[in-house]
Design an enzyme around this catalytic site. Sequence first.
Site, mmCIF file in Angstrom:
data_model
loop_
_atom_site.group_PDB
_atom_site.id
_atom_site.type_symbol
_atom_site.label_atom_id
_atom_site.label_comp_id
_atom_site.label_asym_id
_atom_site.label_seq_id
_atom_site.Cartn_x
_atom_site.Cartn_y
_atom_site.Cartn_z
ATOM 1 N N LYS A 247 -1.540 3.410 1.805
ATOM 2 C CA LYS A 247 -0.150 3.796 1.548
ATOM 3 C C LYS A 247 0.037 5.311 1.597
ATOM 4 O O LYS A 247 1.059 5.810 2.070
ATOM 5 C CB LYS A 247 0.308 3.233 0.196
ATOM 6 C CG LYS A 247 0.391 1.708 0.232
ATOM 7 C CD LYS A 247 0.918 1.120 -1.053
ATOM 8 C CE LYS A 247 0.686 -0.375 -1.114
ATOM 9 N NZ LYS A 247 1.389 -1.141 -0.087
ATOM 10 N N GLY A 248 -0.972 6.054 1.119
ATOM 11 C CA GLY A 248 -0.864 7.515 1.146
ATOM 12 C C GLY A 248 -0.831 8.035 2.577
ATOM 13 O O GLY A 248 0.078 8.775 2.964
ATOM 14 N N SER B 183 -6.853 4.272 4.257
ATOM 15 C CA SER B 183 -7.602 3.024 4.457
ATOM 16 C C SER B 183 -7.586 2.632 5.923
ATOM 17 O O SER B 183 -6.719 3.055 6.690
ATOM 18 C CB SER B 183 -6.966 1.873 3.674
ATOM 19 O OG SER B 183 -6.961 2.134 2.299
ATOM 20 N N THR C 288 13.975 -0.901 -3.390
ATOM 21 C CA THR C 288 14.068 -1.300 -1.981
ATOM 22 C C THR C 288 13.900 -2.810 -1.901
ATOM 23 O O THR C 288 13.025 -3.383 -2.556
ATOM 24 C CB THR C 288 12.984 -0.593 -1.141
ATOM 25 O OG1 THR C 288 11.690 -0.921 -1.668
ATOM 26 C CG2 THR C 288 13.145 0.916 -1.167
ATOM 27 N N ASN D 138 9.639 -1.732 -4.864
ATOM 28 C CA ASN D 138 10.405 -2.764 -4.172
ATOM 29 C C ASN D 138 10.787 -3.818 -5.220
ATOM 30 O O ASN D 138 10.456 -3.687 -6.402
ATOM 31 C CB ASN D 138 9.655 -3.332 -2.957
ATOM 32 C CG ASN D 138 8.405 -4.116 -3.342
ATOM 33 O OD1 ASN D 138 8.255 -4.560 -4.479
ATOM 34 N ND2 ASN D 138 7.500 -4.286 -2.394
ATOM 35 N N ASP E 111 6.369 2.338 3.156
ATOM 36 C CA ASP E 111 5.789 3.678 3.326
ATOM 37 C C ASP E 111 6.682 4.527 4.233
ATOM 38 O O ASP E 111 6.910 5.717 3.972
ATOM 39 C CB ASP E 111 4.382 3.575 3.928
ATOM 40 C CG ASP E 111 3.442 2.791 3.033
ATOM 41 O OD1 ASP E 111 3.627 2.850 1.800
ATOM 42 O OD2 ASP E 111 2.538 2.114 3.557
ATOM 43 N N GLU F 269 -2.058 3.423 -5.083
ATOM 44 C CA GLU F 269 -3.405 3.077 -4.621
ATOM 45 C C GLU F 269 -4.383 4.199 -4.983
ATOM 46 O O GLU F 269 -5.383 4.401 -4.311
ATOM 47 C CB GLU F 269 -3.412 2.811 -3.103
ATOM 48 C CG GLU F 269 -2.746 1.499 -2.743
ATOM 49 C CD GLU F 269 -2.841 1.126 -1.278
ATOM 50 O OE1 GLU F 269 -2.730 -0.072 -0.970
ATOM 51 O OE2 GLU F 269 -2.993 2.029 -0.421
ATOM 52 N N GLY G 241 18.473 -4.483 1.745
ATOM 53 C CA GLY G 241 18.917 -3.100 1.543
ATOM 54 C C GLY G 241 18.310 -2.453 0.306
ATOM 55 O O GLY G 241 17.301 -2.912 -0.224
ATOM 56 N N SER H 25 10.355 1.060 12.285
ATOM 57 C CA SER H 25 8.896 0.890 12.161
ATOM 58 C C SER H 25 8.472 -0.581 12.217
ATOM 59 O O SER H 25 7.392 -0.890 12.696
ATOM 60 C CB SER H 25 8.392 1.529 10.867
ATOM 61 O OG SER H 25 8.692 0.708 9.765
HETATM 62 O O1 RIB Z 1 1.915 -0.335 2.574
HETATM 63 C C1 RIB Z 1 1.096 -0.868 3.562
HETATM 64 C C2 RIB Z 1 -0.327 -0.465 3.375
HETATM 65 O O2 RIB Z 1 -0.792 -0.963 2.150
HETATM 66 C C3 RIB Z 1 -1.252 -0.946 4.440
HETATM 67 O O3 RIB Z 1 -1.361 -0.054 5.511
HETATM 68 C C4 RIB Z 1 -2.538 -1.163 3.704
HETATM 69 O O4 RIB Z 1 -3.450 -0.119 3.850
HETATM 70 C C5 RIB Z 1 -2.102 -1.404 2.279
HETATM 71 O O5 RIB Z 1 -2.943 -1.030 1.291
#
Ligand code: RIB
Length: 301
Positions: free
Chosen positions: A40-41, A11, A210, A183, A242, A139, A215, A272
């Site tokens: 997410k992928g 995305s 998560t 999560n 991610d 997703e 933690g 990150s």
């Molecule tokens: O996990 C974060 C991601 O989830 C974002 O980058 C966005 O694309 C969302 O769908």
Amino acid sequence: MSKITVVGSLSTDFVVSATKRPEVGETIVGDGFTTTFGGKGANQAVATARLGGQVNMIGTVGSDRFGKEMLINLKNNGINTSNVESVTHLPSGSAHITVVNGDNSIIYIPGANDEITKNQIKKAFPVIHSSDVVIIQNETPLEIIETVIQTCFEKGIKTIYNPAPAKKIERELIEKVSYFTPNESEYKLLFPELSLSEGMKKYPNKLIVTMGSKGVYFNDGEKEVHVSSYKVKPLDTTGAGDTFNGAFGVALTSGLDMIASIRFGNLAAAMSIQKFGAQSGMPTLSEMKESEYYEKEWHIK
Ligand code: RIB
């Protein structure tokens, strides 16, 4: 080098930052707007590739400029995109993100991401079946998730299923994956009938929950285990999960045990969130090795 396949969304993230979220009917002035690479992928693919994984991405983009840019971005990160297909009848996936005080809320529009087909997955079987681990998220249409998990289960390929965002899934699917990584809020939606302790006991060494700065928790078959997060000041938490999942996959396939793999994932995620955007802060392995928290015994090459 670990062979990692990521099946999932690609995305473009349209991100606004503001000091508060508007109420219904309210217009407020924000602080900034930017577009970044997300999904997410794709995020998990980039996280693993930056940490040295040999990564294949399986997904779908539109034939618009966003789709083309996303493919270039994956290639620039060293990811094999020969199993990412382009469709002409839908736009590329997008996510519309509001960041307030470092935390995000997201509206995801699947677009082309929902056009991934079983046939596409079957064509990619040689890649999937030669992977050390396959990572998948939510997703992506459920029938695709089921197809990927089923074939990995039959062939004995390790899987990490990150059920984000939460959606209803059959319990049987969880039985078939190696690691299941919601999560805290996803856990509550997926298991309303089970307390966290009950859920972790039901799926020892598989269900890894998560909890951001609190933690990560799992049950090792005898007791609950808590692995602390690294204390950092977040600038933008988008993509933290991610990064964790990708890094966790790299660590596991490099031979680290569960706790060490979670610690490695936690450190990558902590690094990150100190930069803006889902992918921009994802560390490389050498950046991780420069961190004061990097543990020599991790031995990841
Ligand atoms: O996990 C974060 C991601 O989830 C974002 O980058 C966005 O694309 C969302 O769908």
